[in-house]
Design a protein around this motif. Structure first.
Motif, mmCIF file in Angstrom:
data_model
loop_
_atom_site.group_PDB
_atom_site.id
_atom_site.type_symbol
_atom_site.label_atom_id
_atom_site.label_comp_id
_atom_site.label_asym_id
_atom_site.label_seq_id
_atom_site.Cartn_x
_atom_site.Cartn_y
_atom_site.Cartn_z
ATOM 1 N N VAL A 66 0.838 -1.199 0.000
ATOM 2 C CA VAL A 66 0.000 0.000 0.000
ATOM 3 C C VAL A 66 0.874 1.249 0.000
ATOM 4 N N PHE A 67 1.999 1.181 0.675
ATOM 5 C CA PHE A 67 2.875 2.340 0.811
ATOM 6 C C PHE A 67 4.102 2.259 -0.104
ATOM 7 N N LYS A 68 4.583 1.047 -0.361
ATOM 8 C CA LYS A 68 5.790 0.892 -1.173
ATOM 9 C C LYS A 68 5.484 0.708 -2.661
ATOM 10 N N GLY A 69 4.282 0.254 -2.980
ATOM 11 C CA GLY A 69 3.942 0.012 -4.372
ATOM 12 C C GLY A 69 4.454 -1.335 -4.836
ATOM 13 N N PRO A 70 4.494 -1.578 -6.145
ATOM 14 C CA PRO A 70 4.954 -2.861 -6.692
ATOM 15 C C PRO A 70 6.385 -3.177 -6.275
ATOM 16 N N SER A 71 6.695 -4.459 -6.216
ATOM 17 C CA SER A 71 8.028 -4.889 -5.795
ATOM 18 C C SER A 71 9.082 -4.604 -6.854
ATOM 19 N N TRP A 72 8.692 -4.709 -8.129
ATOM 20 C CA TRP A 72 9.670 -4.622 -9.218
ATOM 21 C C TRP A 72 9.706 -3.217 -9.803
ATOM 22 N N LYS A 73 10.895 -2.640 -9.818
ATOM 23 C CA LYS A 73 11.124 -1.294 -10.325
ATOM 24 C C LYS A 73 11.747 -1.361 -11.719
ATOM 25 N N PRO A 74 11.830 -0.224 -12.433
ATOM 26 C CA PRO A 74 12.401 -0.243 -13.791
ATOM 27 C C PRO A 74 13.783 -0.881 -13.864
ATOM 28 N N ALA A 75 14.642 -0.622 -12.888
ATOM 29 C CA ALA A 75 15.991 -1.207 -12.907
ATOM 30 C C ALA A 75 15.928 -2.727 -12.804
ATOM 31 N N ASP A 76 14.901 -3.256 -12.125
ATOM 32 C CA ASP A 76 14.779 -4.707 -11.985
ATOM 33 C C ASP A 76 14.430 -5.356 -13.321
ATOM 34 N N TYR A 77 13.625 -4.687 -14.124
ATOM 35 C CA TYR A 77 13.293 -5.225 -15.444
ATOM 36 C C TYR A 77 14.532 -5.261 -16.338
ATOM 37 N N ARG A 78 15.354 -4.239 -16.242
ATOM 38 C CA ARG A 78 16.608 -4.240 -16.996
ATOM 39 C C ARG A 78 17.513 -5.380 -16.536
ATOM 40 N N ASP A 79 17.612 -5.561 -15.223
ATOM 41 C CA ASP A 79 18.444 -6.641 -14.694
ATOM 42 C C ASP A 79 17.925 -8.004 -15.132
ATOM 43 N N LEU A 80 16.608 -8.165 -15.124
ATOM 44 C CA LEU A 80 16.030 -9.438 -15.554
ATOM 45 C C LEU A 80 16.375 -9.729 -17.009
ATOM 46 N N LEU A 81 16.267 -8.724 -17.866
ATOM 47 C CA LEU A 81 16.599 -8.917 -19.279
ATOM 48 C C LEU A 81 18.079 -9.259 -19.448
ATOM 49 N N CYS A 82 18.931 -8.630 -18.660
ATOM 50 C CA CYS A 82 20.364 -8.943 -18.731
ATOM 51 C C CYS A 82 20.625 -10.368 -18.262
ATOM 52 N N LEU A 83 19.953 -10.785 -17.197
ATOM 53 C CA LEU A 83 20.106 -12.155 -16.705
ATOM 54 C C LEU A 83 19.680 -13.160 -17.773
ATOM 55 N N LEU A 84 18.532 -12.931 -18.371
ATOM 56 C CA LEU A 84 18.039 -13.841 -19.408
ATOM 57 C C LEU A 84 18.975 -13.847 -20.611
ATOM 58 N N PHE A 85 19.536 -12.706 -20.943
ATOM 59 C CA PHE A 85 20.482 -12.629 -22.053
ATOM 60 C C PHE A 85 21.707 -13.503 -21.772
ATOM 61 N N GLU A 86 22.223 -13.406 -20.565
ATOM 62 C CA GLU A 86 23.395 -14.215 -20.220
ATOM 63 C C GLU A 86 23.081 -15.709 -20.284
ATOM 64 N N LEU A 277 19.599 -0.674 -22.413
ATOM 65 C CA LEU A 277 19.696 -2.132 -22.398
ATOM 66 C C LEU A 277 20.829 -2.613 -23.296
ATOM 67 N N GLU A 278 20.976 -1.977 -24.431
ATOM 68 C CA GLU A 278 22.058 -2.362 -25.352
ATOM 69 C C GLU A 278 23.416 -2.122 -24.695
ATOM 70 N N GLU A 279 23.561 -1.017 -23.997
ATOM 71 C CA GLU A 279 24.819 -0.728 -23.313
ATOM 72 C C GLU A 279 25.090 -1.744 -22.213
ATOM 73 N N ALA A 280 24.047 -2.117 -21.473
ATOM 74 C CA ALA A 280 24.210 -3.116 -20.406
ATOM 75 C C ALA A 280 24.637 -4.461 -20.985
ATOM 76 N N MET A 281 24.078 -4.860 -22.118
ATOM 77 C CA MET A 281 24.448 -6.140 -22.721
ATOM 78 C C MET A 281 25.845 -6.085 -23.325
ATOM 79 N N ARG A 282 26.242 -4.940 -23.850
ATOM 80 C CA ARG A 282 27.614 -4.793 -24.352
ATOM 81 C C ARG A 282 28.615 -4.941 -23.214
ATOM 82 N N ASN A 283 28.294 -4.377 -22.063
ATOM 83 C CA ASN A 283 29.183 -4.519 -20.909
ATOM 84 C C ASN A 283 29.299 -5.980 -20.478
ATOM 85 N N LEU A 284 28.186 -6.716 -20.557
ATOM 86 C CA LEU A 284 28.238 -8.125 -20.232
ATOM 87 C C LEU A 284 29.129 -8.889 -21.185
#
Length: 289
Positions: A66-86, A277-284
């Protein structure tokens, strides 16, 4: 923040309007402890009757949404995509090496780079079970998608338990307020021989019960239930993203394309930009080189 602001607004508008209209707090303050004990206690008791231990713990934990809102924030979606990419890239390059990561994700170097995702057992199990099915030659995209849909539907239904439990309490509070008011009327009738000013106070105290039941139901518990449901629905997009990427992988699309499919199916307000996202995957890729 908005939850706290909303609570303040409800109190200020309701009681501020009451005072502005010339209302006195004396009767309310006198009756409040007793009426709150009856109504609040009965609501808590009914909640305990209707839920098991796990459901009670889940509801109390989800009240934070009620006070914190959803558990997953924009940075978490980016991290998830990077994890799946790896993981997808590794599955293409060395399927045998992938097994140690999906069989023991808590010991995996890849999963370890994304601690918040790793803490979510449902997300980790969804990823690992789906990738494991590919190693067992269960790789029909339509069948896997059907399995994932059923699994996520069951998880979503379970996650909504807190919202349903709170809404049930909200639905019952007005009736519990009437119960408290009726008891107040019974008390008043026992003092029917008292002067009008005494009877007026007793009747006013009885009506506080009706007020509290309706006020708590529609001013707090009902909105709490709606907010929890909205947060759960928002978080469900995180798991849908896993499905979209892994199904694209089963269609043998290039790893970058699988991730882009997931990115484009992410709600716009939490969707990472293509450049970020492209920059994050290039770093990986550079770290793996």
């Amino acid at each position: 923040m908005f939850g706290i602001i909303g609570i303040v607004v409800v109190f200020v508008m309701v009681f501020g309007g009451y005072v502005a209209a010339g209302g006195k707090f004396g009767i309310i303050l006198h009756a409040l402890p007793f009426e709150m004990t009856m109504i609040g206690g009965a609501a808590v008791g009914a909640f305990l009757i209707a839920n098991d231990g796990a459901g009670i713990k889940q509801t109390l934990r989800d009240l934070g949404k009620v006070f914190k809102g959803p558990s997953w924030k924009p940075a978490d979606y980016r991290d998830l995509l990077c994890l799946l990419f790896e993981l997808i890239r590794l599955s293409r390059q060395n399927p045998v090496a992938l097994e140690e990561h999906i069989e023991a994700p808590n010991d995996s170097e890849i999963f370890g780079r994304y601690p918040k995702v790793l803490k979510d057992h449902e997300a980790v199990d969804l990823i690992c079970d789906t990738l494991r099915s590919m190693t067992l030659s269960y790789d029909d995209p339509l069948q896997v998608e059907e399995v994932l849909d059923k699994r996520m539907e069951a998880h979503f239904h379970h996650a909504l338990h807190s919202s349903h439990a709170l809404q049930t309490v909200a639905d019952g509070l007005p009736a519990l307020g009437i119960v408290a008011a009726v008891l107040g009327v019974i008390k008043t009738m026992a003092a029917i021989d008292q002067p009008p000013e005494v009877l007026g106070g007793l009747i006013g105290g009885a009506l506080v019960g009706t007020f509290l039941g309706v006020f708590l139901a529609y001013g707090f518990v009902g909105p709490f239930a709606a907010r929890v449901r909205a947060a759960v629905e928002e978080d469900s997009h995180f798991y849908k993203l896993i499905r979209e990427v892994l199904i694209a992988n089963l269609h043998n699309h290039p790893a970058n394309m699988c991730i882009e499919v997931g990115r484009q199916n992410t709600p716009h307000h939490v969707r990472p930009t293509y450049g970020d996202l492209e920059e994050a995957m290039r770093n990986l890729k550079r770290e793996a080189a």
